[in-house]
Design a protein around this motif. Structure first.
Motif, mmCIF file in Angstrom:
data_model
loop_
_atom_site.group_PDB
_atom_site.id
_atom_site.type_symbol
_atom_site.label_atom_id
_atom_site.label_comp_id
_atom_site.label_asym_id
_atom_site.label_seq_id
_atom_site.Cartn_x
_atom_site.Cartn_y
_atom_site.Cartn_z
ATOM 1 N N ARG A 1 1.664 4.261 10.914
ATOM 2 C CA ARG A 1 0.945 3.049 11.299
ATOM 3 C C ARG A 1 0.121 3.264 12.566
ATOM 4 O O ARG A 1 -0.993 2.797 12.662
ATOM 5 C CB ARG A 1 1.918 1.881 11.498
ATOM 6 N N ARG B 1 -5.140 5.128 6.809
ATOM 7 C CA ARG B 1 -4.561 5.552 5.529
ATOM 8 C C ARG B 1 -5.516 5.351 4.360
ATOM 9 O O ARG B 1 -5.311 5.894 3.289
ATOM 10 C CB ARG B 1 -3.245 4.800 5.268
ATOM 11 N N TRP C 1 7.873 2.568 4.476
ATOM 12 C CA TRP C 1 7.188 2.165 3.243
ATOM 13 C C TRP C 1 5.926 3.009 3.017
ATOM 14 O O TRP C 1 5.563 3.331 1.892
ATOM 15 C CB TRP C 1 6.734 0.699 3.311
ATOM 16 N N MET C 2 5.213 3.297 4.122
ATOM 17 C CA MET C 2 3.851 3.828 4.003
ATOM 18 C C MET C 2 3.785 5.218 3.372
ATOM 19 O O MET C 2 2.809 5.537 2.700
ATOM 20 C CB MET C 2 3.183 3.855 5.381
ATOM 21 N N ASP D 1 1.591 7.743 -3.460
ATOM 22 C CA ASP D 1 1.299 7.114 -4.752
ATOM 23 C C ASP D 1 -0.205 7.120 -5.051
ATOM 24 O O ASP D 1 -0.623 7.200 -6.204
ATOM 25 C CB ASP D 1 1.837 5.675 -4.736
ATOM 26 N N MET E 1 11.832 -5.460 7.111
ATOM 27 C CA MET E 1 10.394 -5.392 7.347
ATOM 28 C C MET E 1 9.704 -4.937 6.063
ATOM 29 O O MET E 1 10.060 -3.896 5.518
ATOM 30 C CB MET E 1 10.114 -4.405 8.482
ATOM 31 N N ASP F 1 5.844 -5.870 5.186
ATOM 32 C CA ASP F 1 4.549 -6.543 5.069
ATOM 33 C C ASP F 1 3.722 -5.868 3.968
ATOM 34 O O ASP F 1 3.927 -4.690 3.656
ATOM 35 C CB ASP F 1 3.811 -6.573 6.417
ATOM 36 N N GLU G 1 0.734 -4.804 3.789
ATOM 37 C CA GLU G 1 -0.087 -3.645 4.180
ATOM 38 C C GLU G 1 0.745 -2.365 4.110
ATOM 39 O O GLU G 1 0.264 -1.323 3.670
ATOM 40 C CB GLU G 1 -0.626 -3.852 5.603
ATOM 41 N N SER G 2 1.992 -2.438 4.552
ATOM 42 C CA SER G 2 2.856 -1.263 4.519
ATOM 43 C C SER G 2 3.340 -0.970 3.099
ATOM 44 O O SER G 2 3.407 0.180 2.683
ATOM 45 C CB SER G 2 4.083 -1.476 5.414
ATOM 46 N N LEU G 3 3.682 -2.034 2.370
ATOM 47 C CA LEU G 3 4.186 -1.866 1.003
ATOM 48 C C LEU G 3 3.136 -1.248 0.097
ATOM 49 O O LEU G 3 3.423 -0.329 -0.672
ATOM 50 C CB LEU G 3 4.559 -3.229 0.407
ATOM 51 N N ALA H 1 2.188 0.319 -4.436
ATOM 52 C CA ALA H 1 3.364 1.108 -4.837
ATOM 53 C C ALA H 1 4.651 0.400 -4.439
ATOM 54 O O ALA H 1 5.595 0.313 -5.238
ATOM 55 C CB ALA H 1 3.315 2.489 -4.182
ATOM 56 N N GLY I 1 12.045 -0.609 5.742
ATOM 57 C CA GLY I 1 12.204 -1.468 4.574
ATOM 58 C C GLY I 1 13.062 -0.904 3.448
ATOM 59 O O GLY I 1 14.010 -1.575 2.992
ATOM 60 N N TYR J 1 -0.461 -7.162 14.298
ATOM 61 C CA TYR J 1 -0.626 -5.779 13.825
ATOM 62 C C TYR J 1 -0.084 -5.575 12.421
ATOM 63 O O TYR J 1 -0.256 -4.518 11.836
ATOM 64 C CB TYR J 1 0.017 -4.791 14.812
ATOM 65 N N GLN J 2 0.605 -6.586 11.879
ATOM 66 C CA GLN J 2 1.161 -6.461 10.526
ATOM 67 C C GLN J 2 0.323 -7.212 9.506
ATOM 68 O O GLN J 2 0.765 -7.457 8.392
ATOM 69 C CB GLN J 2 2.600 -7.001 10.497
ATOM 70 N N ARG K 1 -6.877 -3.668 10.902
ATOM 71 C CA ARG K 1 -8.147 -2.954 10.799
ATOM 72 C C ARG K 1 -9.183 -3.785 10.024
ATOM 73 O O ARG K 1 -10.316 -3.977 10.455
ATOM 74 C CB ARG K 1 -7.948 -1.600 10.093
ATOM 75 N N GLU K 2 -8.740 -4.297 8.872
ATOM 76 C CA GLU K 2 -9.672 -5.019 8.000
ATOM 77 C C GLU K 2 -10.137 -6.329 8.642
ATOM 78 O O GLU K 2 -11.326 -6.663 8.563
ATOM 79 C CB GLU K 2 -9.013 -5.303 6.637
ATOM 80 N N TYR L 1 -5.921 1.338 15.280
ATOM 81 C CA TYR L 1 -6.554 0.457 14.292
ATOM 82 C C TYR L 1 -8.023 0.197 14.635
ATOM 83 O O TYR L 1 -8.633 -0.713 14.090
ATOM 84 C CB TYR L 1 -5.815 -0.875 14.227
#
Lengths: 136, 418
Positions: free
Chosen positions: A31, A36, A71-72, A78, B47, B49, B51-53, B56, B160, B362-363, B367-368, B392
């Motif tokens: 992060r 990414r 998670w990332m 993937d 945790m 969010d 974005e992290s998940l 996939a 997570g 931040y979660q 960036r977007e 970011y």
């Protein structure tokens, strides 16, 4: 001296893999350090800023940052936008959890500073079951 | 690892594929760190969010959600860290419907597991504060370090996938900060100054965090006279955990495992690192901007407590934010509800700010939303937040809440270190 360079870590996760090394003595968090989407290091001040890590054996110092990497790593692999293995002087639980979830090869805790004995561009074979990294 | 009959049954799949996955995840991580058994845990902070998940992660959750009811339900109380989308605010922030849809799918899956959607990183202040000696699986660096250090509970950073495994089994691997031996001090910091205000407490945490060389280091801070407030030690711990990626500190005379130095060091003391007022000023100055341009002020990371929301509301009363500067304040759904009831939300939004519920800056695709809104120069009183946002694409500035508000009103950075 045979010239064979094999480095032994303490523990590994994931399957054996071979690839090109991308090395720095800096630390790692998905992060904090990465774009990414583009697959490049994006944290200003990181030695690998602007470098693509996609498909590389990423060799760095220690795990830093927060919990999102757990998670990332799977999210990146993937999409085929991740490194193919992660080699660290010291992982933390988040890296181990993320590697286990992504089935991404991970080895840490070597008897040398692993970032000082392998250089970017060298081809290495990673075998997590024996916790070894071999320059081929 | 030595397993109980119950753990073996879950690993064998006798309780369905979700619990088998969970035991496999626990064992892979436990083996990596040399754990010899599992430990029972009593609550989970998860945790996840979007974005992290990513796609996939959400597909993985949906796979578990498709299992029969008794195979997918969590076995211990499980609460969530901030989400990535506040459905009341996401269009104003120019988040996309794709982000919102991924968020909806993740929430639906978690609800089907019986996870309570608290959407907060300050669960230790607002939901169910842990108790000394309680084993946990907490999945936010800030909640982990507060639970371990300030409350004397026991957890590793549980990302997570592992927090979910703990929720499904009531177990985690017994390694790291669950063990007495890992909770001893390893380095010593002697403070010659008492931080003033939340920003300086965060800066002190950042200084200690930057000195950490691995997850296993346990810094001991000596020299703080008198207890800080819950919000001050929250900012300190969140910054320490963010910069250091370590989940435990001791503060002598203040945190429960460290009545004095002898309680946390075995024999001789390590040589102390002295921290004085100049070090705190230098840390803040390291985020000084090149010019006075300002795009966005963010209060988040950690989410604001009710007391912080009242401070913010007080500073914004009767003021109007500059039309070209956005101001966002993130808090938990429970605290947002209290703020609505007490008129704090009305004051903050009346001045032109936005109160966000159940998310953290931040979660939420930082960036977007930065690119979509043209935000680059960001100001915050959170050392943790400015640490994360450099990667970011932001130019973050660390300042006090008062300086942030004054700058947001004037439309340019005023009063911050330069």
């Amino acid at each position: 001296m045979t010239g064979e360079r094999i480095y032994k870590g303490t523990a590994g996760i994931g399957d054996a893999v071979e690839g090109e090394a991308l090395v720095a003595h800096d630390n790692f968090s998905a992060r904090y350090d990465l774009d990414r989407i583009e697959g490049v290091f994006s944290r200003p001040g990181h030695k690998l800023f602007g470098e693509s890590y996609v498909g590389k054996i990423l060799i760095l110092n220690i795990a830093k940052g927060g919990v999102a990497t757990a998670w990332m790593l799977r999210e990146m692999t993937d999409r085929n936008m991740g490194p193919v293995a992660l080699i660290l002087n010291a992982a933390n639980p988040i890296m181990a959890q993320g590697a286990a979830f992504a089935n991404l090869p991970l080895i840490d805790r070597f008897d040398v500073d692993i970032t000082s004995v392998i250089t970017t561009g060298e081809r290495v074979a990673v075998d997590p079951s024996c916790a070894t990294v071999k320059v081929v | 690892m030595k397993l109980t009959e119950y753990e073996k049954a879950m690993l064998a799949g006798e309780e369905g594929p979700a619990r088998r996955y969970a035991m496999e995840q626990i064992i892979r991580v436990g083996d990596f760190f040399g754990a010899d058994a599992c430990v029972e845990i009593s609550q989970v902070h998860l945790m996840a969010d979007p974005e992290s998940l990513g796609e996939a992660g959400v597909e993985f959750l949906e796979g578990l959600a498709a299992l029969p009811h008794d195979q997918r339900r969590v076995r211990v109380p499980t609460v969530t860290d901030p989400r990535g989308v506040d459905f009341e605010a996401y269009k104003r922030l120019k988040q996309t419907d794709t982000m919102a849809e991924l968020e909806r799918r993740a929430i639906a899956a978690f609800e089907s597991f019986g996870v309570m959607m608290t959407d907060t990183c300050i669960n230790y202040q607002t939901i169910l504060p842990p108790v000394m000696g309680e084993h946990l699986a907490f999945g936010d660096t800030g909640s982990s370090i507060y639970a371990n250090s300030v409350l004397g509970a026991r957890t590793n950073f549980e990302g997570g996938p592992s927090a979910l495994a703990a929720a499904l089994t009531g177990r985690t691997a017994a390694y790291g900060f669950h063990l007495d031996a890992r909770r001893r001090g390893t380095s010593l910091f002697e403070t010659k100054v008492r931080p003033k205000g939340l920003t300086e407490w965060g800066a002190l945490g950042a200084i200690v965090g930057k000195a950490m060389n691995s997850y296993w280091e346990v810094p001991v801070i000596a020299g703080i006279e008198g207890a800080p407030t819950s919000d001050e030690i929250k900012q300190f711990g969140a910054a320490l955990a963010s910069f250091g990626s370590t989940p435990l500190f001791h503060m002598t005379g203040i945190t429960p495992e460290a009545p004095d130095l002898n309680a946390v060091f075995d024999n001789t003391l390590p040589p102390p690192t002295v921290i004085n007022a100049g070090d705190i000023a230098n840390l803040i100055r390291s985020y000084a901007p090149e010019d006075d341009t300002l795009h966005v002020v963010a209060f988040a990371g950690p989410q604001l407590s009710l007391v912080e929301m009242q401070m913010l509301s007080g500073l914004l009363e009767g003021r109007t934010l500059h039309k070209d500067v956005a101001l966002l304040a993130a808090t938990s759904p429970e605290i947002k509800s209290a703020c609505d009831r007490m008129g704090l939300t009305a004051t903050i939004e009346g001045a032109g700010g936005v109160v966000l519920s159940g998310v953290c800056f931040y979660q939420m695709y930082a960036r977007e939303i930065g690119e979509a809104n043209g935000w680059k120069r960001l100001m915050s009183n959170s050392a943790k937040l400015v640490n994360i946002l450099g990667g970011y694409g932001y130019e973050p500035v660390l300042a006090t809440m008062e300086q942030c508000i004054e700058s947001a009103v004037q439309g340019r950075i005023v009063g911050a270190a330069s």
